[in-house]
Design a protein around this motif. Structure first.
Motif, short mmCIF file in Angstrom:
data_model
loop_
_atom_site.label_atom_id
_atom_site.label_comp_id
_atom_site.label_asym_id
_atom_site.label_seq_id
_atom_site.Cartn_x
_atom_site.Cartn_y
_atom_site.Cartn_z
N MET A 1 0.85 -1.20 0.00
CA MET A 1 0.00 0.00 0.00
C MET A 1 0.88 1.25 0.00
SD MET A 1 -3.07 1.02 2.66
CE MET A 1 -4.02 2.50 2.40
N ASN A 2 0.49 2.24 -0.78
CA ASN A 2 1.23 3.49 -0.88
C ASN A 2 0.55 4.56 -0.02
OD1 ASN A 2 2.27 5.59 -3.70
ND2 ASN A 2 2.79 5.68 -1.56
N ASN A 3 1.06 4.75 1.20
CA ASN A 3 0.51 5.78 2.06
C ASN A 3 0.99 7.15 1.58
OD1 ASN A 3 -0.80 4.00 3.88
ND2 ASN A 3 1.16 3.56 4.85
N PHE A 4 0.10 8.14 1.66
CA PHE A 4 0.48 9.47 1.19
C PHE A 4 -0.32 10.52 1.95
CE2 PHE A 4 -3.14 8.10 -1.28
CZ PHE A 4 -3.92 9.22 -1.42
N THR A 5 0.22 11.72 1.96
CA THR A 5 -0.49 12.86 2.53
C THR A 5 -1.15 13.63 1.40
OG1 THR A 5 1.44 14.31 2.40
CG2 THR A 5 1.16 13.02 4.42
N TYR A 6 -2.13 14.44 1.75
CA TYR A 6 -2.88 15.20 0.75
C TYR A 6 -3.10 16.60 1.27
CZ TYR A 6 -6.98 16.84 -1.89
OH TYR A 6 -7.86 17.57 -2.65
N LYS A 23 10.82 15.82 -2.19
CA LYS A 23 11.22 15.38 -3.52
C LYS A 23 10.27 14.34 -4.10
CE LYS A 23 15.02 17.73 -4.28
NZ LYS A 23 15.14 18.66 -5.42
N LYS A 24 9.47 13.71 -3.24
CA LYS A 24 8.54 12.68 -3.71
C LYS A 24 7.09 13.16 -3.66
CE LYS A 24 11.41 8.63 -2.75
NZ LYS A 24 11.48 7.29 -2.11
N ALA A 25 6.93 14.48 -3.69
CA ALA A 25 5.59 15.06 -3.75
C ALA A 25 5.20 15.25 -5.21
CB ALA A 25 5.55 16.39 -3.01
N ASN A 26 3.91 15.20 -5.49
CA ASN A 26 3.39 15.41 -6.84
C ASN A 26 2.22 16.37 -6.81
OD1 ASN A 26 4.64 12.50 -7.22
ND2 ASN A 26 4.29 13.30 -9.26
N PHE A 27 2.15 17.23 -7.82
CA PHE A 27 0.94 18.01 -8.03
C PHE A 27 -0.11 17.08 -8.63
CE2 PHE A 27 4.03 21.63 -8.70
CZ PHE A 27 3.73 22.26 -7.49
N ILE A 28 -1.38 17.33 -8.32
CA ILE A 28 -2.45 16.60 -8.96
C ILE A 28 -3.54 17.58 -9.40
CG2 ILE A 28 -3.64 16.06 -6.77
CD1 ILE A 28 -4.43 13.36 -8.20
N ALA A 29 -3.95 17.44 -10.64
CA ALA A 29 -5.04 18.25 -11.19
C ALA A 29 -6.07 17.29 -11.74
CB ALA A 29 -4.51 19.22 -12.24
N GLY A 30 -6.01 17.01 -13.07
CA GLY A 30 -6.91 16.01 -13.64
C GLY A 30 -6.52 14.60 -13.23
N GLY A 31 -5.22 14.36 -13.10
CA GLY A 31 -4.72 13.07 -12.63
C GLY A 31 -4.85 11.94 -13.64
N THR A 32 -5.13 12.26 -14.90
CA THR A 32 -5.42 11.19 -15.87
C THR A 32 -4.21 10.31 -16.16
OG1 THR A 32 -5.02 12.75 -17.68
CG2 THR A 32 -7.30 12.45 -16.97
N ASN A 33 -3.00 10.83 -16.06
CA ASN A 33 -1.81 10.00 -16.26
C ASN A 33 -1.21 9.54 -14.94
OD1 ASN A 33 1.47 10.39 -17.81
ND2 ASN A 33 0.14 8.62 -17.76
N LEU A 34 -1.22 10.41 -13.94
CA LEU A 34 -0.65 10.06 -12.64
C LEU A 34 -1.34 8.85 -12.03
CD1 LEU A 34 1.20 10.58 -10.23
CD2 LEU A 34 -0.51 12.21 -9.38
N GLU A 46 4.63 10.44 -2.13
CA GLU A 46 4.46 10.48 -0.68
C GLU A 46 3.48 11.58 -0.28
OE1 GLU A 46 8.29 10.97 1.06
OE2 GLU A 46 8.94 8.92 0.61
N SER A 47 3.32 12.53 -1.19
CA SER A 47 2.43 13.65 -0.91
C SER A 47 1.77 14.12 -2.20
CB SER A 47 3.23 14.80 -0.28
OG SER A 47 2.42 15.95 -0.10
N LEU A 48 0.44 14.33 -2.13
CA LEU A 48 -0.28 14.89 -3.27
C LEU A 48 -0.67 16.33 -2.95
CD1 LEU A 48 -2.72 12.10 -4.53
CD2 LEU A 48 -0.51 12.78 -5.46
N ILE A 49 -0.35 17.23 -3.87
CA ILE A 49 -0.68 18.63 -3.70
C ILE A 49 -1.74 18.98 -4.73
CG2 ILE A 49 0.22 20.98 -3.69
CD1 ILE A 49 3.03 19.65 -3.18
N ASP A 50 -2.96 19.15 -4.28
CA ASP A 50 -4.11 19.40 -5.15
C ASP A 50 -4.11 20.88 -5.56
OD1 ASP A 50 -6.58 19.80 -6.34
OD2 ASP A 50 -7.62 18.44 -4.98
N ILE A 51 -3.94 21.15 -6.86
CA ILE A 51 -3.83 22.53 -7.33
C ILE A 51 -5.11 23.02 -8.02
CG2 ILE A 51 -1.33 22.43 -7.56
CD1 ILE A 51 -1.69 21.92 -10.55
#
Length: 339
Positions: A1-6, A23-34, A46-51
């Motif tokens: 399981m991939n635990n992550f913060t949001y 360094k392991k954070a990602n932006f998420i918008a549509g998320g269609t590829n991520l 490790e972290s999703l940043i909803d923009i």
């Protein structure tokens, strides 16, 4: 399981400050590829940043220069169907509508489209070595199933192709990518944004981890009279390009004043050959000249077996698309081009 913060952010400054913390954070918008990459166990944020709440990145507006600003969070659908885009930059509209499905275009964002990753089978197969996924492990595509793979700008490390349709049109239109980071803003010419594989195929583009794409700028140039986007694929919808071509042209007294030709499905990035474009300037827009330019564009092409056919196909696609650009009305649904 991939635990992550949001965390949801509401400003560009807040977004870049958050991404710079991990360094392991990602932006998420549509998320269609991520989300796809996550499901295939290829991405482990490790972290999703909803923009999605950054309102300044959701606008399409005419600039004082006469050019157009496309917000990074505007969806592909809203961009394609925008009145200004479809009227002044119809090449971009056509290219967007040639990609994905309506459902994906309704979610996918302009910024995310630039950042999508290759659809190479070996990249998605975790049991296979892949220099793009695991640098130094090898590229089985070179001697394997490579029908969809690159013929231009390849390296010993990787022959994957960049999958976007929208980006091929943006390359032809000389777009600029606007980005922000904790250190300020910068502009990247579209032809410099994506990278060839070289010895670092894991790097798709020149965006830094702590930078965010805020939007795109289209220059004040009118290619609405002579343009075409041609996508050759195995089936008519929901398929990535074997070869795609975006052509934008201006004519004066039946001579080519300006022409841009960008190719997709053939390289690690949208492909342009400025020498071939310059060759066509001042010449008549005919099949003979387009064929000569096409051969110039493909002169360094290299096939790897299954994809050898792409070399000849690319020449024919370039010529056909340039001829189609002379008569954009033939591109209406159901219309047959007179070639």
């Amino acid at each position: 399981m991939n635990n992550f913060t949001y965390k949801k952010v509401e400003t560009i400054n807040e977004a870049v400050q958050e991404i710079s913390k991990n360094k392991k954070a990602n932006f998420i918008a549509g998320g269609t590829n991520l989300i796809d990459l996550w499901k295939y166990d290829l991405a482990h944020p490790e972290s999703l940043i909803d923009i999605n709440s950054i309102s300044t990145m959701k606008q399409i507006k005419v600039l004082e220069s006469g050019g157009l600003s496309l917000g990074a969070l505007v969806t592909n659908s809203d961009t394609a169907y925008d009145t200004i885009v479809s009227t002044k930059y119809p090449l971009l509209s056509r290219a967007i509508l040639a990609g994905a499905s309506a459902q994906i275009r309704n979610s996918a964002t302009n910024g995310g489209n630039l950042l999508q990753r290759t659809r190479c089978y070996y990249f998605y197969d975790k049991t296979s070595p892949c220099n793009k996924r695991n640098p130094g492990s090898g590229c089985p595509a070179k001697n394997g199933l490579n029908r969809m793979h690159a013929i231009l700008g390849t390296s010993e490390s990787c022959i994957a192709v960049f999958p976007s349709d929208m980006c091929i049109a943006l390359a032809a239109l000389n777009a600029t990518v606007n980005v922000s980071s904790p250190n300020g803003d910068r502009k990247i010419a579209f032809t410099d944004f994506h990278r060839l594989a070289g010895n670092s195929p894991e790097k798709d583009n020149n965006l830094e981890h702590d930078e965010i794409i805020t939007g795109l700028t289209l220059p004040n140039e009118d290619f609405s009279q002579y343009y075409s986007y041609l996508k050759l694929r195995d089936r008519n919808s929901y398929a990535f390009a074997l070869v795609s071509v975006a052509t934008a042209m201006k004519l004066e007294h039946n001579k080519i004043e300006t022409i841009r030709i960008a190719l997709g499905g053939v390289a690690h990035k949208p492909w342009r050959d400025f020498e071939a474009e310059q060759f066509l300037e001042g010449k008549e827009p005919n099949r003979e000249n387009f064929t000569e330019a096409a051969k110039m564009i493909i002169k360094t092409a290299k096939g790897y077996g299954d994809n050898d056919f792409k070399i000849e196909l690319s020449v024919k696609a370039i010529v056909r698309n340039c001829m189609m650009a002379l008569h954009p009305e033939t591109q209406r649904p159901g219309a047959q081009p007179s070639l």
